[in-house]
Design a protein around this motif. Sequence first.
Motif, PDB file in Angstrom:
ATOM      1  N   LEU A   8      41.068  41.614  32.426  1.00  0.00           N
ATOM      2  CA  LEU A   8      41.853  42.844  32.385  1.00  0.00           C
ATOM      3  C   LEU A   8      43.338  42.496  32.386  1.00  0.00           C
ATOM      4  CD1 LEU A   8      39.763  44.816  35.020  1.00  0.00           C
ATOM      5  CD2 LEU A   8      39.777  45.211  32.549  1.00  0.00           C
ATOM      6  N   ALA A  59      45.520  41.171  35.507  1.00  0.00           N
ATOM      7  CA  ALA A  59      44.663  40.828  36.657  1.00  0.00           C
ATOM      8  C   ALA A  59      44.874  39.398  37.134  1.00  0.00           C
ATOM      9  CB  ALA A  59      43.193  41.078  36.311  1.00  0.00           C
ATOM     10  N   GLY A  93      47.315  39.181  39.551  1.00  0.00           N
ATOM     11  CA  GLY A  93      47.017  39.954  40.757  1.00  0.00           C
ATOM     12  C   GLY A  93      47.385  41.424  40.661  1.00  0.00           C
ATOM     13  N   PRO A  99      46.209  44.123  38.192  1.00  0.00           N
ATOM     14  CA  PRO A  99      45.484  44.674  37.030  1.00  0.00           C
ATOM     15  C   PRO A  99      46.096  45.979  36.557  1.00  0.00           C
ATOM     16  CG  PRO A  99      44.109  44.709  39.031  1.00  0.00           C
ATOM     17  CD  PRO A  99      45.341  43.947  39.366  1.00  0.00           C
ATOM     18  N   ARG A 113      41.288  49.433  34.004  1.00  0.00           N
ATOM     19  CA  ARG A 113      39.885  49.222  34.379  1.00  0.00           C
ATOM     20  C   ARG A 113      39.008  49.198  33.123  1.00  0.00           C
ATOM     21  NH1 ARG A 113      41.669  52.775  38.488  1.00  0.00           N
ATOM     22  NH2 ARG A 113      41.471  51.821  40.558  1.00  0.00           N
ATOM     23  N   LEU A 146      37.234  47.500  30.810  1.00  0.00           N
ATOM     24  CA  LEU A 146      36.651  46.200  30.476  1.00  0.00           C
ATOM     25  C   LEU A 146      36.195  46.157  29.012  1.00  0.00           C
ATOM     26  CD1 LEU A 146      35.979  43.493  31.853  1.00  0.00           C
ATOM     27  CD2 LEU A 146      33.720  44.419  32.390  1.00  0.00           C
ATOM     28  N   ARG A 175      37.478  43.629  26.085  1.00  0.00           N
ATOM     29  CA  ARG A 175      36.571  42.854  25.218  1.00  0.00           C
ATOM     30  C   ARG A 175      36.877  43.103  23.747  1.00  0.00           C
ATOM     31  NH1 ARG A 175      31.611  43.618  29.602  1.00  0.00           N
ATOM     32  NH2 ARG A 175      31.984  41.577  30.546  1.00  0.00           N
ATOM     33  N   HIS A 229      31.912  32.263  34.269  1.00  0.00           N
ATOM     34  CA  HIS A 229      31.033  32.922  35.237  1.00  0.00           C
ATOM     35  C   HIS A 229      31.469  34.379  35.436  1.00  0.00           C
ATOM     36  CE1 HIS A 229      29.000  33.787  39.013  1.00  0.00           C
ATOM     37  NE2 HIS A 229      28.284  32.698  38.829  1.00  0.00           N
ATOM     38  N   PRO A 230      30.498  35.280  35.597  1.00  0.00           N
ATOM     39  CA  PRO A 230      30.839  36.701  35.765  1.00  0.00           C
ATOM     40  C   PRO A 230      31.807  36.993  36.905  1.00  0.00           C
ATOM     41  CG  PRO A 230      28.520  36.485  35.232  1.00  0.00           C
ATOM     42  CD  PRO A 230      29.039  35.079  35.408  1.00  0.00           C
ATOM     43  N   MET A 231      31.950  36.104  37.865  1.00  0.00           N
ATOM     44  CA  MET A 231      32.909  36.386  38.946  1.00  0.00           C
ATOM     45  C   MET A 231      34.357  36.310  38.461  1.00  0.00           C
ATOM     46  SD  MET A 231      32.489  33.065  41.427  1.00  0.00           S
ATOM     47  CE  MET A 231      32.721  31.376  40.823  1.00  0.00           C
ATOM     48  N   ALA A 282      35.208  37.873  35.560  1.00  0.00           N
ATOM     49  CA  ALA A 282      35.296  38.922  34.529  1.00  0.00           C
ATOM     50  C   ALA A 282      36.591  39.710  34.630  1.00  0.00           C
ATOM     51  CB  ALA A 282      34.099  39.871  34.636  1.00  0.00           C
ATOM     52  N   ALA A 283      37.049  39.977  35.840  1.00  0.00           N
ATOM     53  CA  ALA A 283      38.254  40.790  35.999  1.00  0.00           C
ATOM     54  C   ALA A 283      39.504  40.036  35.576  1.00  0.00           C
ATOM     55  CB  ALA A 283      38.395  41.253  37.448  1.00  0.00           C
ATOM     56  N   MET A 335      36.620  31.026  45.019  1.00  0.00           N
ATOM     57  CA  MET A 335      36.009  31.390  43.749  1.00  0.00           C
ATOM     58  C   MET A 335      36.527  30.578  42.571  1.00  0.00           C
ATOM     59  SD  MET A 335      35.398  35.483  44.212  1.00  0.00           S
ATOM     60  CE  MET A 335      35.455  35.802  42.473  1.00  0.00           C
TER      61      MET A 335
END
Lengths: 287, 287
Positions: free
Chosen positions: B110, B113, B116, B118, B121, B123, B127, B154-156, B158-159, B227
């Motif tokens: 995003l 993001a 820090g 964003p 929202r 998504l 994409r 990794h999906p963690m 994504a943001a 993460m």
Amino acid sequence: MRDLSQHLEHFALNTATLKQWPLERIIDGCARRGIRAIAPWHADVERVGVAQTKRLLREAQIELCGYCRGGLFPVAHASERDAVFDRNRRVLDAARELDAPCVVLVVGGLPGAMEGEPQSRDLAGAREQVKEGIARLLDYAKSLHMPLAIEPLHPMYAADRACVNTLEHALDLCDALDPSMQGDLGVAVDCYHVWWDPKVDAQIARAGKQRLLGFHVCDWLVPTRDMLNDRGMMGDGVIDIARLRRQVEQAGFNGFIEVEIFSSDNWWKRDGDDVLDTCVARYRTVV
Amino acid sequence: MRDLSQHLEHFALNTATLKQWPLERIIDGCARRGIRAIAPWHADVERVGVAQTKRLLREAQIELCGYCRGGLFPVAHASERDAVFDRNRRVLDAARELDAPCVVLVVGGLPGAMEGEPQSRDLAGAREQVKEGIARLLDYAKSLHMPLAIEPLHPMYAADRACVNTLEHALDLCDALDPSMQGDLGVAVDCYHVWWDPKVDAQIARAGKQRLLGFHVCDWLVPTRDMLNDRGMMGDGVIDIARLRRQVEQAGFNGFIEVEIFSSDNWWKRDGDDVLDTCVARYRTVV
């Protein structure tokens, strides 16, 4: 799409959101606000006692929207499987006694990993154990008329909490184990776990009313400082929660919207009344 | 499956693994061990200078297995897109000058993001920007004969880092933007990002030799304390790395195996020689 702004008819609280309060106080706090449903955790119910919990809920006119939680199937040795089954059976018995509409399944990851000592790297094997574990539990669940809701967890929990990490995978399990779709097996969709998935809309549509047994909300914070306990209040993060709610409602879901926020450094440290008021306010405006 | 235990013919080092060493020292340390390939980061190359980097690599007889990194496409305002394109073009120019076999794309999340803050929202919108950004860059990349490798993260992430989070999504993009499969667009498969995915084997097979432009290894630690920067040395976590390597090699991949470990509290604090020796030892025995 339902209008949530005017009443709390569809609001539910997962009690882990208020770690600072015991179950009795949560029930009281919810009743005072006209909240109609909660999802409690089995360990808390055991502490209070099932009969006493049932009495408190009845007096407060609060029902359950789900029961947390069954699952954690994979084990290092086959000899441990009966103990897992017995543990899950006791969870289902309590849920039945409390008239829960379903038991949520957090299926487990690699054996030993949640305790910080993984005993295996065999993720496919863990997934096979999950499938077998649900299949066995499902027979018992059907005898109790207690639906099971598989909750896919975010892929960052694949090792230690749940090796079912997408809605697609959860629904594949449902189709394999419950092809007749009589409502015995379905899914719990938690925004936090599925929001990132490019296939989430299609899979929510695939699930449909028969499989959608729960809908949980919280938010993904940027940055996220802890992988388990840094979940956000709705509106404080980047998930388009209303969009996901529209998807599940368009698919036929008309159940409770369950607020579930794990937040060790923020919301769990605040005054419980303030947290609950904030949950309600955000539910009305953001969800 | 290739035998890695006897030589370092297929070993490559992503230079972020040795944050404690400047690029010049990494090249020297690799050369002393007979390591034949590295994947450097553009900021480090810019600091040393492209020409000087090229000279050091030639003297050390080290080639590149990839170049880090292009991407970060989504922006809050359309007016910023030309700047993104120009930034990426400079990365590709440097990669071309250094004879890199591909540029790795971390596509971005995003807008704002990663800093820090964003700005959105949306998504799906991010994409879409990624797709358009790759399409535009691909034309330039083809003119340079510089393949682009989309790295699903990794999906963690994504943001904030990459909103392409599965190999399936990355390959869908490849098929949409490069249907002729002439090697201009493919994927970089990093065990850390894809190991959890129940569809990873099928998607690796789908990718095939034409799309598999990179294979990265490190390990998933239990617990993971950060993460971004708590990735493990191969063998210290729960990823069955050899199994994934077998999958990519069965699909036709015969390129370098790139060790890439972000580890702020462990490996980045150790002596660089010890870290590199450990990478080599684990490569021989675990990968």
